[in-house]
Design a protein around this motif. Sequence first.
Motif, PDB file in Angstrom:
ATOM      1  N   PHE A 291       0.815  -1.211   0.000  1.00  0.00           N
ATOM      2  CA  PHE A 291       0.000   0.000   0.000  1.00  0.00           C
ATOM      3  C   PHE A 291       0.851   1.265   0.000  1.00  0.00           C
ATOM      4  O   PHE A 291       0.321   2.368  -0.078  1.00  0.00           O
ATOM      5  N   ASP A 292       2.179   1.143   0.096  1.00  0.00           N
ATOM      6  CA  ASP A 292       3.047   2.317   0.095  1.00  0.00           C
ATOM      7  C   ASP A 292       2.987   3.027  -1.260  1.00  0.00           C
ATOM      8  O   ASP A 292       2.920   2.388  -2.307  1.00  0.00           O
ATOM      9  N   ALA A 293       3.030   4.355  -1.208  1.00  0.00           N
ATOM     10  CA  ALA A 293       3.083   5.140  -2.441  1.00  0.00           C
ATOM     11  C   ALA A 293       4.533   5.301  -2.880  1.00  0.00           C
ATOM     12  O   ALA A 293       5.436   5.347  -2.056  1.00  0.00           O
ATOM     13  N   ASP A 294       4.740   5.349  -4.200  1.00  0.00           N
ATOM     14  CA  ASP A 294       6.085   5.568  -4.714  1.00  0.00           C
ATOM     15  C   ASP A 294       5.991   6.179  -6.108  1.00  0.00           C
ATOM     16  O   ASP A 294       4.915   6.570  -6.559  1.00  0.00           O
ATOM     17  N   LYS A 295       7.130   6.270  -6.783  1.00  0.00           N
ATOM     18  CA  LYS A 295       7.174   6.817  -8.142  1.00  0.00           C
ATOM     19  C   LYS A 295       7.711   5.773  -9.109  1.00  0.00           C
ATOM     20  O   LYS A 295       8.607   6.033  -9.911  1.00  0.00           O
ATOM     21  N   ASN A 296       7.154   4.567  -9.031  1.00  0.00           N
ATOM     22  CA  ASN A 296       7.583   3.478  -9.897  1.00  0.00           C
ATOM     23  C   ASN A 296       6.534   3.088 -10.938  1.00  0.00           C
ATOM     24  O   ASN A 296       6.726   2.114 -11.664  1.00  0.00           O
ATOM     25  N   HIS A 297       5.424   3.820 -10.996  1.00  0.00           N
ATOM     26  CA  HIS A 297       4.413   3.511 -12.004  1.00  0.00           C
ATOM     27  C   HIS A 297       4.955   3.794 -13.399  1.00  0.00           C
ATOM     28  O   HIS A 297       5.951   4.507 -13.575  1.00  0.00           O
ATOM     29  N   ILE A 298       4.295   3.262 -14.383  1.00  0.00           N
ATOM     30  CA  ILE A 298       4.776   3.348 -15.753  1.00  0.00           C
ATOM     31  C   ILE A 298       4.956   4.798 -16.199  1.00  0.00           C
ATOM     32  O   ILE A 298       5.938   5.138 -16.870  1.00  0.00           O
ATOM     33  N   HIS A 299       4.035   5.696 -15.802  1.00  0.00           N
ATOM     34  CA  HIS A 299       4.160   7.087 -16.217  1.00  0.00           C
ATOM     35  C   HIS A 299       5.342   7.772 -15.538  1.00  0.00           C
ATOM     36  O   HIS A 299       6.018   8.602 -16.151  1.00  0.00           O
ATOM     37  N   HIS A 300       5.610   7.420 -14.268  1.00  0.00           N
ATOM     38  CA  HIS A 300       6.779   7.973 -13.587  1.00  0.00           C
ATOM     39  C   HIS A 300       8.067   7.557 -14.315  1.00  0.00           C
ATOM     40  O   HIS A 300       8.971   8.366 -14.533  1.00  0.00           O
ATOM     41  N   LYS A 301       8.146   6.279 -14.677  1.00  0.00           N
ATOM     42  CA  LYS A 301       9.355   5.768 -15.313  1.00  0.00           C
ATOM     43  C   LYS A 301       9.579   6.401 -16.686  1.00  0.00           C
ATOM     44  O   LYS A 301      10.712   6.767 -17.030  1.00  0.00           O
ATOM     45  N   ILE A 302       8.518   6.526 -17.462  1.00  0.00           N
ATOM     46  CA  ILE A 302       8.670   7.096 -18.807  1.00  0.00           C
ATOM     47  C   ILE A 302       9.112   8.552 -18.710  1.00  0.00           C
ATOM     48  O   ILE A 302       9.957   9.013 -19.495  1.00  0.00           O
ATOM     49  N   MET A 303       8.592   9.278 -17.730  1.00  0.00           N
ATOM     50  CA  MET A 303       9.010  10.671 -17.570  1.00  0.00           C
ATOM     51  C   MET A 303      10.453  10.756 -17.081  1.00  0.00           C
ATOM     52  O   MET A 303      11.195  11.661 -17.478  1.00  0.00           O
ATOM     53  N   ARG A 304      10.885   9.809 -16.239  1.00  0.00           N
ATOM     54  CA  ARG A 304      12.300   9.792 -15.846  1.00  0.00           C
ATOM     55  C   ARG A 304      13.195   9.476 -17.035  1.00  0.00           C
ATOM     56  O   ARG A 304      14.370   9.830 -17.062  1.00  0.00           O
ATOM     57  N   ALA A 305      12.631   8.778 -18.033  1.00  0.00           N
ATOM     58  CA  ALA A 305      13.405   8.446 -19.233  1.00  0.00           C
ATOM     59  C   ALA A 305      13.554   9.639 -20.168  1.00  0.00           C
ATOM     60  O   ALA A 305      14.330   9.568 -21.126  1.00  0.00           O
ATOM     61  N   GLY A 306      12.800  10.721 -19.907  1.00  0.00           N
ATOM     62  CA  GLY A 306      13.021  11.931 -20.686  1.00  0.00           C
ATOM     63  C   GLY A 306      11.813  12.533 -21.378  1.00  0.00           C
ATOM     64  O   GLY A 306      11.915  13.637 -21.931  1.00  0.00           O
ATOM     65  N   LEU A 307      10.662  11.863 -21.381  1.00  0.00           N
ATOM     66  CA  LEU A 307       9.485  12.418 -22.038  1.00  0.00           C
ATOM     67  C   LEU A 307       8.749  13.365 -21.091  1.00  0.00           C
ATOM     68  O   LEU A 307       8.785  13.193 -19.871  1.00  0.00           O
ATOM     69  N   ASN A 308       8.049  14.340 -21.663  1.00  0.00           N
ATOM     70  CA  ASN A 308       7.227  15.209 -20.825  1.00  0.00           C
ATOM     71  C   ASN A 308       5.874  14.559 -20.561  1.00  0.00           C
ATOM     72  O   ASN A 308       5.608  13.449 -21.041  1.00  0.00           O
ATOM     73  N   GLN A 309       5.022  15.265 -19.837  1.00  0.00           N
ATOM     74  CA  GLN A 309       3.772  14.663 -19.399  1.00  0.00           C
ATOM     75  C   GLN A 309       2.848  14.299 -20.559  1.00  0.00           C
ATOM     76  O   GLN A 309       2.294  13.199 -20.599  1.00  0.00           O
ATOM     77  N   LYS A 310       2.694  15.191 -21.525  1.00  0.00           N
ATOM     78  CA  LYS A 310       1.796  14.915 -22.649  1.00  0.00           C
ATOM     79  C   LYS A 310       2.365  13.814 -23.554  1.00  0.00           C
ATOM     80  O   LYS A 310       1.611  12.971 -24.067  1.00  0.00           O
ATOM     81  N   GLU A 311       3.680  13.808 -23.760  1.00  0.00           N
ATOM     82  CA  GLU A 311       4.298  12.741 -24.554  1.00  0.00           C
ATOM     83  C   GLU A 311       4.128  11.389 -23.867  1.00  0.00           C
ATOM     84  O   GLU A 311       3.878  10.368 -24.533  1.00  0.00           O
ATOM     85  N   THR A 312       4.249  11.384 -22.550  1.00  0.00           N
ATOM     86  CA  THR A 312       4.052  10.153 -21.783  1.00  0.00           C
ATOM     87  C   THR A 312       2.624   9.657 -21.918  1.00  0.00           C
ATOM     88  O   THR A 312       2.384   8.453 -22.114  1.00  0.00           O
ATOM     89  N   LEU A 313       1.672  10.584 -21.833  1.00  0.00           N
ATOM     90  CA  LEU A 313       0.258  10.216 -21.990  1.00  0.00           C
ATOM     91  C   LEU A 313       0.016   9.563 -23.336  1.00  0.00           C
ATOM     92  O   LEU A 313      -0.598   8.490 -23.421  1.00  0.00           O
ATOM     93  N   VAL A 314       0.498  10.183 -24.395  1.00  0.00           N
ATOM     94  CA  VAL A 314       0.280   9.649 -25.745  1.00  0.00           C
ATOM     95  C   VAL A 314       0.929   8.274 -25.889  1.00  0.00           C
ATOM     96  O   VAL A 314       0.316   7.343 -26.447  1.00  0.00           O
ATOM     97  N   LEU A 315       2.151   8.113 -25.396  1.00  0.00           N
ATOM     98  CA  LEU A 315       2.856   6.836 -25.519  1.00  0.00           C
ATOM     99  C   LEU A 315       2.085   5.714 -24.813  1.00  0.00           C
ATOM    100  O   LEU A 315       1.936   4.613 -25.368  1.00  0.00           O
ATOM    101  N   ILE A 316       1.593   5.978 -23.617  1.00  0.00           N
ATOM    102  CA  ILE A 316       0.879   4.928 -22.873  1.00  0.00           C
ATOM    103  C   ILE A 316      -0.452   4.595 -23.544  1.00  0.00           C
ATOM    104  O   ILE A 316      -0.838   3.419 -23.628  1.00  0.00           O
ATOM    105  N   LEU A 317      -1.155   5.599 -24.058  1.00  0.00           N
ATOM    106  CA  LEU A 317      -2.414   5.328 -24.760  1.00  0.00           C
ATOM    107  C   LEU A 317      -2.163   4.528 -26.039  1.00  0.00           C
ATOM    108  O   LEU A 317      -2.942   3.628 -26.373  1.00  0.00           O
ATOM    109  N   VAL A 318      -1.081   4.843 -26.730  1.00  0.00           N
ATOM    110  CA  VAL A 318      -0.720   4.073 -27.929  1.00  0.00           C
ATOM    111  C   VAL A 318      -0.375   2.634 -27.549  1.00  0.00           C
ATOM    112  O   VAL A 318      -0.759   1.681 -28.243  1.00  0.00           O
ATOM    113  N   LEU A 319       0.333   2.461 -26.435  1.00  0.00           N
ATOM    114  CA  LEU A 319       0.678   1.117 -25.960  1.00  0.00           C
ATOM    115  C   LEU A 319      -0.585   0.321 -25.652  1.00  0.00           C
ATOM    116  O   LEU A 319      -0.680  -0.868 -26.001  1.00  0.00           O
ATOM    117  N   ALA A 320      -1.564   0.966 -25.018  1.00  0.00           N
ATOM    118  CA  ALA A 320      -2.830   0.291 -24.714  1.00  0.00           C
ATOM    119  C   ALA A 320      -3.540  -0.142 -26.000  1.00  0.00           C
ATOM    120  O   ALA A 320      -4.047  -1.276 -26.097  1.00  0.00           O
TER     121      ALA A 320
END
Length: 375
Positions: A291-320
């Motif tokens: 139940f602990d909160a952290d920053k390991n979700h897929i969107h956190h990781k993609i943003m750490r990889a260098g994408l901004n928030q909107k680019e991360t959103l588009v990438l995850i929706l495309v993946l889905a």
Amino acid sequence: MNRYLLYILGSFLVSGACGAVFIPLINRFCKKRNLYDLPNARKIHKTGIPRLGGISFLPSMIAAFLLAMSVFNTVGANGQITISLWSCLFFVSLVIIYSIGFIDDVLGLNAKTKFVFQILAASILPFSGLYINDLYGLFGVHEIPFWIGAPFTVLTIVFINNAINLIDGIDGLSAGLSLIALSGFLVYFMSGGIWVYSILIAGLMGVITAFLYFNVFGKTEKGNKIFMGDSGSLTLGFVMGFLLVKLSMQNPGVVTLPHNNLLLAGSLMIVPIFDVFRITFVRLMHGRAIFDADKNHIHHKIMRAGLNQKETLVLILVLACFYITLNLSAYRHLCFTAIVTVDIIIWVLFHVVVNHYIKKKGRKVFYIEKENDNN
């Protein structure tokens, strides 16, 4: 069928209009009552954002549904729409979830309390006779008895409920993934002539579309940006958990839908489902409570990889969408277990690539620090 399509379209438009009216009013209410989602080290936003946008979801969906059903009964459409015990108890369960989400947004509840009420709400459905009774050959399992299917159904609904809630970490992500999944459910239920649920789904899609406008395109400086909060994410998760069970239950006398319904339904929500499995594994691997909160979700990781928030959103929706297309193409040619295995391999490879770019940025692949660590 054309008449039914008009009811579905009408439900979508009415709900969208309700959302367009309700959400600005909710935004002003939040500002007046100082109900903001405040930033911290784990969150993406940097300023307080009103957080009650999700309370518009259930009223808008119900208003659109009731109006569509009233018109249906008035004009006397060809065919018959019936509302089952499952549907009635689903609404009871949904009101429980919606209320818990609202209380959490306004007063705050701990994760364990919410978890208990999620189990309570989900447990109502199997006792009405609605439960997953067929695994369609997954790991060699087909028909399963009630005493296994009932707890598995509760676990599935609670899991999906939390998956949608937990992935609600950047603008538009939870709502966008939900809109994609609901579109798939709408097509499935329309193909089976299940018009009650088709109208209901269209109603939820309408208000989500309105919410996305304010959530993604709203501006903090203009004062029209808003988050859905737990009242929204828990409502979405519970509705989709219910729809997955409804679609997956083997009941030829009631529903005539494509073979391997569980695979098709699960494919619609595969990204949040896989993300929670991975997050749970990572937390256990590092000795953290699930139940602990952290920053390991897929969107956190993609943003750490260098994408901004909107680019991360588009990438995850495309993946889905990629997963849905892949599984729809494969389900007639491969067994359920083989498809799931391929899905997992692709998921792992995707994270290998993301991890590579995170390391190139000199950042940590797993974020396991305390919340006061701002890395």
